[in-house]
Write an enzyme that holds these catalytic residues in place. Structure first.
Site, mmCIF file in Angstrom:
data_model
loop_
_atom_site.group_PDB
_atom_site.id
_atom_site.type_symbol
_atom_site.label_atom_id
_atom_site.label_comp_id
_atom_site.label_asym_id
_atom_site.label_seq_id
_atom_site.Cartn_x
_atom_site.Cartn_y
_atom_site.Cartn_z
ATOM 1 N N CYS A 177 40.421 59.665 73.969
ATOM 2 C CA CYS A 177 40.468 58.539 74.898
ATOM 3 C C CYS A 177 39.555 58.785 76.094
ATOM 4 O O CYS A 177 39.015 57.851 76.687
ATOM 5 C CB CYS A 177 41.893 58.270 75.360
ATOM 6 S SG CYS A 177 42.780 59.742 75.919
ATOM 7 N N HIS A 604 43.780 57.956 84.647
ATOM 8 C CA HIS A 604 44.503 58.972 83.879
ATOM 9 C C HIS A 604 46.000 58.748 84.084
ATOM 10 O O HIS A 604 46.465 58.573 85.213
ATOM 11 C CB HIS A 604 44.133 60.372 84.352
ATOM 12 C CG HIS A 604 44.939 61.466 83.703
ATOM 13 N ND1 HIS A 604 46.114 61.944 84.235
ATOM 14 C CD2 HIS A 604 44.738 62.152 82.554
ATOM 15 C CE1 HIS A 604 46.602 62.884 83.443
ATOM 16 N NE2 HIS A 604 45.789 63.037 82.427
ATOM 17 N N HIS A 612 46.687 60.400 79.080
ATOM 18 C CA HIS A 612 45.878 59.390 78.397
ATOM 19 C C HIS A 612 44.906 58.777 79.398
ATOM 20 O O HIS A 612 45.217 58.642 80.587
ATOM 21 C CB HIS A 612 46.790 58.306 77.811
ATOM 22 C CG HIS A 612 46.047 57.206 77.111
ATOM 23 N ND1 HIS A 612 45.308 57.424 75.975
ATOM 24 C CD2 HIS A 612 45.914 55.891 77.410
ATOM 25 C CE1 HIS A 612 44.762 56.274 75.597
ATOM 26 N NE2 HIS A 612 45.115 55.340 76.449
#
Length: 1077
Positions: A177, A604, A612
């Site tokens: 990601c 974040h 993620h």
């Protein structure tokens, strides 16, 4: 030393210094020799160096100012990002007492240079490779999972088809990601996009590779071009970046898997691109100083001006991403002000030659793309691990950089001095105000105005001459709890008792209770009495006060309270004015000439060890913010960005801000065709080689769609043939049966002999003719009997018409009746469902005719004749009168409604039995199917809030069970708990995130917080490893609805059984659950 060796050494020094700066920030250690020793012991591995420093557990003396400024002059300071263009003309005024330090640095650089000359790969690049290998390993591991369907693409390519010109997402190929967030932010810089798409490798590089890096940079550039071209012209909703990530992985050699900070990847990505464009620039401009477009786009310069023990120094340095500390600051400008000034700066612009030291930074040249790296991680030496800083930090959508420019140095210094003076004044005023708002000398403080008001209320209260305890019955036991006292009798009870006077002289036991009752003080009941008894004072009051004393005291208290309120208002007004003055200090036009608009925010969510990443990117053409979350690209808003990016809310916060120069529109402007003047879009943007690449990929996707459609058409044909075969079998069985053997009732009629027999609807294929069919048959025969009793004309046609009207009127009453949730008449008859959902009249008529045309009615001549008339009427209905496709659609909707009811009922029954594992799939599918039904109408399905509540609660219960198993530490329980999360809970989380419902979002946050809380706890290494592997899956914020287990097989219920069980479970649940968890 050759020119090439010099370049290599400078490059190695730059990376060595970057590692030193990162290690200093992470551990808080300022001893340069100790940092160098840690890096040498760990061979450049940042994680091992941190471990070395924390395990050493030695008290390192604090660095004095001299050592600090010596360190700052050795090479580049912590603000220098990667880039080979940095200036080196540093004026060193710190003296020659640095031999030991220089030797340590030289040894470290020599070691780093040796490794670099042998492999062409720096220590930092090896560290970056670990996160890439971790991503590839995770991707491969995901293919080996037992339930691979959880992480696979949707098998239906139509679900993966791009809609119009929507932005293309990037598939998460295993903890990538971070890659998606960075690449999307850069791709949406159209100037950067053009540079990448139109890049062509140097022609001579294939013949004379000068450095091993070329084998890494050039293939990566080609894969990045391919990826960008797919993001421009693909027909897919999202594309796979695996090949670009694989190129990065193959470029490094490392056996360890370690999560790296994503900012390192961004640094390195720009460094690789810079190297690739540098090779091309040198070839295009032989003999001239080459211009590197990456440097011109992302790199700027600042001037470091300082004083060390009275000696001034000045040097120019280059920067890429500008790092800012978050902790202790409330907004971006405060961070920048702190970053631009270090140490005590009074001596920088004072006439006195003091011994104070400090330095200022002034931007001399800002890049078109200005990137701020927000440092939200710090190392906790007590716990021996990094921690994330969740503090709130605000940042503007438009940032004016004038106050930080070197050309405005003198103006800014004047304004900073004015702000400093105002803040000092502000501090004094706030302290004074605090004394008014928190008055008192004890632990409890109150506003002074309130204290005076309370004193005035006390003085003005009605005087009480007696003691507060004198009017209480002294004979009563303390607290009144020694003996049980009867409540006072009610009015009716008093009327039924004899009067006390008539009792005459009585014995002690008889008169004592009566006396006590007469002396009892009335009890005030605040919830049943509207006012206090007149003899009970509201507040304590002074016992003795004269009118003169009261008048003087009230006058003083009134005056003092007015004075306090005026002083408080004046202080608050002054504080507000000073705040406003500080806010407007840089608002004049001369300080608003360097505007930078926010382009992207990289976010974040999670903790320091796992999390993620996603990005918010501004679309200037649609004038809105877009959220890029792996494969999901959705419209967003500034409010959502603020909620997720400022911090202080949940565990999400921005870690990188990308601003662009608002006076350079070419950064985000589309390219125009030179001949036609039209905007180039889609495939027209691409050079010829990339057009062919995208065209081939689109052809593969078109072929996949075509094959899928053919396969689905074949399946539909096979199902149709199977239905026809089953219908023929039913028809044959029906023709051989006698009237004495009744068959299961069906709402669908038997078609005429010259037509193909239609299969009975599945929802009426009941296993128990004695229950369901008999029940519906009795309703039909009852309608016929009532019609025969009421109608004078006894012909079958008249009786059929009257019976249908009576049956319809009965069902209409059911449809219009307001019933409790456990009595749902829609389950009892299809016509009720049709009426509530406003089905066309022709559909209702044909369905009722079908009911009266059933063969099961042929038990007496009257019913048989009516059945024959109904069947004849069905035969006479022409295709243009009733749309059979619409008719079948309505009946299919009812079948779906019954199936959804069974899913719902079964799931709720299992939930009541605490069998959450089995209940989950029933609740998940019932919610999804019910949502599809409700999209067609309000009465097509069941209460969405009820289903949503139990779906959410089931996931929370499973999360609690899994967490408890993990906490046990026992291997079987840990594996079972993680299996529950990976196979059941995690795949269902996108279902809760996709609609942004507040309660669903809170439930997801609760689940994530439960698992993130383990990061701060001591546990065995194998548990830590499993937790680290699991958390990224749990924290993945993608709203992609991934395929999971097939729907459970449903049992078959008769209508009577279904209604009874549905009524029981709904009665057990009670009303719809209360709002809020």
């Amino acid at each position: 030393m050759t020119v090439e060796q010099n370049v290599l050494q400078q490059h190695s020094q730059k990376h060595q210094q970057t590692l030193l700066n990162q290690l200093r920030e992470v551990t808080g250690t300022t001893d340069i020799q100790l940092l160098q020793q840690a890096l040498q012991v760990s061979n450049g591995d940042l994680g091992e160096a941190v471990t070395f420093l924390t395990e050493k557990n030695a008290k390192v003396p604090l660095q004095d100012e001299t050592t600090y400024y010596q360190t700052s002059q050795v090479a580049s300071d912590r603000y220098i990002s990667v880039g080979s263009q940095a200036d080196t003309n540093v004026i060193d005024l710190t003296g020659d007492d640095k031999d030991d330090l220089q030797r340590a640095i030289a040894l470290s650089l020599e070691e780093s240079n040796r490794a670099f000359r042998e492999t062409g790969i720096t220590d930092e690049e090896q560290a970056i490779s670990r996160v890439l290998e971790a991503s590839i390993a995770e991707n491969k591991a995901s293919l080996k999972r037992t339930h691979t369907e959880v992480w696979s693409d949707s098998p239906n390519p139509h679900d993966r088809k791009r809609i119009d010109n929507c932005p293309v997402g990037l598939k998460n190929v295993g903890n990538t990601c971070w890659f998606s967030a960075v690449i999307q932010s850069l791709f949406n810089l159209l100037e950067f996009q053009r540079l990448v798409l139109n890049y062509s490798p140097p022609a001579r590089v294939h013949d004379l590779p000068r450095n091993q890096k070329e084998y890494r940079n050039l293939p990566f550039m080609q894969e990045l071009r391919n990826l960008f071209s797919l993001m421009v012209g693909s027909k897919r909703k999202y594309v796979d970046p695996s090949r670009a990530v694989a190129i990065l992985k193959d470029a490094f050699k490392s056996s360890e898997s370690q999560q790296q900070d994503v900012s390192e990847f961004t640094h390195k990505l720009l460094d690789w691109l810079e190297d690739a464009f540098q090779m091309k620039a040198e070839e295009d401009r032989e003999g001239e100083k080459p211009k590197n477009p990456m440097v011109e786009l992302f790199y700027g310069r600042f001037l470091a001006v300082g004083v060390l023990e009275g000696k001034k120094f000045e040097n120019t340095e280059m920067f890429g991403q500008y790092p800012l500390q978050v902790n202790g600051f409330k907004d971006l400008h405060e961070c920048l002000e702190a970053a631009m000034i270090e140490g005590e700066i009074e001596s920088l612009h004072s006439a006195e030659n003091s011994a104070r030291s400090g330095q200022e930074h002034w931007f001399t040249e800002l890049p078109p793309v200005l990137t701020f790296e927000l440092s939200r991680f710090e190392f906790n030496q007590a716990l021996g691990r990094p921690e994330k800083i969740h503090n709130k930090l605000e940042f503007p959508s438009m940032l004016y950089m004038d106050r930080y420019m070197d050309r405005n140095r003198e103006i800014t210094r004047i304004k900073r001095e004015e702000i400093r003076r105002l803040k000092e004044h502000l501090t004094v005023l706030q302290q004074r105000l605090e004394r008014y708002l928190s008055y008192g000398s004890g632990p409890k403080r109150f506003p002074l105005a309130d204290v005076l008001q309370y004193a005035m209320e006390f003085a003005s209260s009605k005087p009480v001459c007696t003691s507060p305890v004198e009017d209480i019955d002294s004979s009563a036991p303390p607290g009144g709890t020694t003996g049980q006292q009867l409540p006072p009798p009610s009015t009716a009870e008093q009327d039924s008792l004899p009067p006390l006077e008539s009792s005459g002289p009585a014995s002690g036991p008889t008169t004592a209770p009566a006396a006590a009752q007469q002396q009892r003080v009335p009890i005030h009941k605040p919830f049943t009495q509207s006012r206090l008894p007149p003899d009970l004072p509201m507040h304590p009051a002074p016992r003795h006060i004269t009118e003169e004393e009261l008048r003087v005291l009230e006058g003083c208290l009134h005056r003092w309270r007015s004075e306090v309120e005026n002083d408080t208002r004046d202080l608050q007004g002054s504080i507000t004015r000073i705040h406003r003055t500080i806010e407007l200090m840089y608002s004049d036009k001369s300080m608003m000439q360097v505007p930078y608009r926010l382009h992207a925010v990289l976010v974040h969510e999670g903790q320091a060890n796992a999390g993620h990443y996603w990005a918010y990117i501004y679309d200037p053409h649609q004038r809105c913010w877009m959220k890029y979350n792996d494969i999901s690209v959705t419209k967003s808003s500034w409010e959502e960005l603020v909620r997720d990016s400022f911090g202080g809310y949940r565990n999400a916060s921005a870690y990188c801000l990308m601003y662009i120069n608002d006076k350079k529109p070419f950064l985000i402007e589309e390219e125009f065709d030179k001949e036609t003047g039209q905007i180039l879009s889609g495939m027209d943007k691409l050079p010829a080689d990339l057009k062919q690449y995208v065209k081939e990929d689109n052809e593969l996707f078109d072929k996949e769609i075509e094959e899928w459609d053919i396969m689905q058409a074949r399946k539909a044909q096979q199902e149709k043939l199977a239905l026809a075969t089953a219908a023929a079998a039913v028809s044959a069985a029906s023709s051989t049966s006698t009237s004495s053997s009744p068959q299961p009732m069906s709402i669908e009629s038997s078609p005429p002999d010259n037509t193909v027999h239609q299969q009975d609807p599945e929802y009426m294929e009941q296993p128990s003719p004695t229950n369901d069919s008999k029940h519906l048959q009795e309703d039909t025969e009852r309608a016929i009997s009532r019609a025969a009793a009421e109608e004078e004309e006894r012909s079958p046609e008249a009786l059929l018409s009257a019976a249908i009207k009576l049956e319809y009127a009965r069902l209409l009453r059911f449809a219009q009746e307001d019933t409790s949730p456990e009595n749902d008449y829609r389950l009892q008859h299809i016509i009720v469902y049709f009426i509530q959902n406003q089905a066309p009249k022709k559909i209702l008529e044909r369905t009722l005719l079908t009911q009266f045309a059933d063969r099961n009615l042929a038990f007496d001549e009257r019913c048989k004749s009516i059945m024959n008339v109904a069947r004849a009427k069905l035969d006479l209905i022409k295709p243009e009168e009733v749309n059979m496709d619409e008719y079948e659609m309505w009946h299919q909707d009812y079948r779906n409604f019954r199936e959804t009811t069974i899913f719902m009922m079964t799931g709720l029954e299992l939930f009541q039995k605490t069998n959450y594992v089995e209940a989950l799939m029933y609740l998940i599918y019932s919610y999804q199917y019910n949502k599809e039904l409700l999209s067609k109408g309000l009465y097509r399905g069941h209460d969405e809030e009820l289903l949503g509540h139990y779906r959410r609660e089931c996931l929370l219960k499973l999360n609690e069970q899994a967490a408890a198993m993990f906490e046990s530490g026992e291997e079987p329980d840990v594996s079972t708990g993680l299996s529950i999360m990976n196979e059941l809970v995690v795949p269902c989380i996108p279902l809760l995130l996709v609609h942004d419902a507040e309660r669903d979002l809170l439930a997801v946050e609760d689940m994530r917080n439960r698992w993130c809380s383990y990061l701060g706890q001591e546990m065995e290494s194998n548990l830590q490893e499993k937790l680290t592997d699991f958390l990224p899956k749990l924290l993945d914020c993608s709203t992609e609805i991934k395929s999971f287990h097939d729907p459970p097989k449903l049992p078959t219920y008769s209508t009577l059984e279904l209604c009874e069980r549905f009524s029981l479970i709904m009665a057990a649940l009670g009303r719809v659950p209360t709002k809020g968890r």
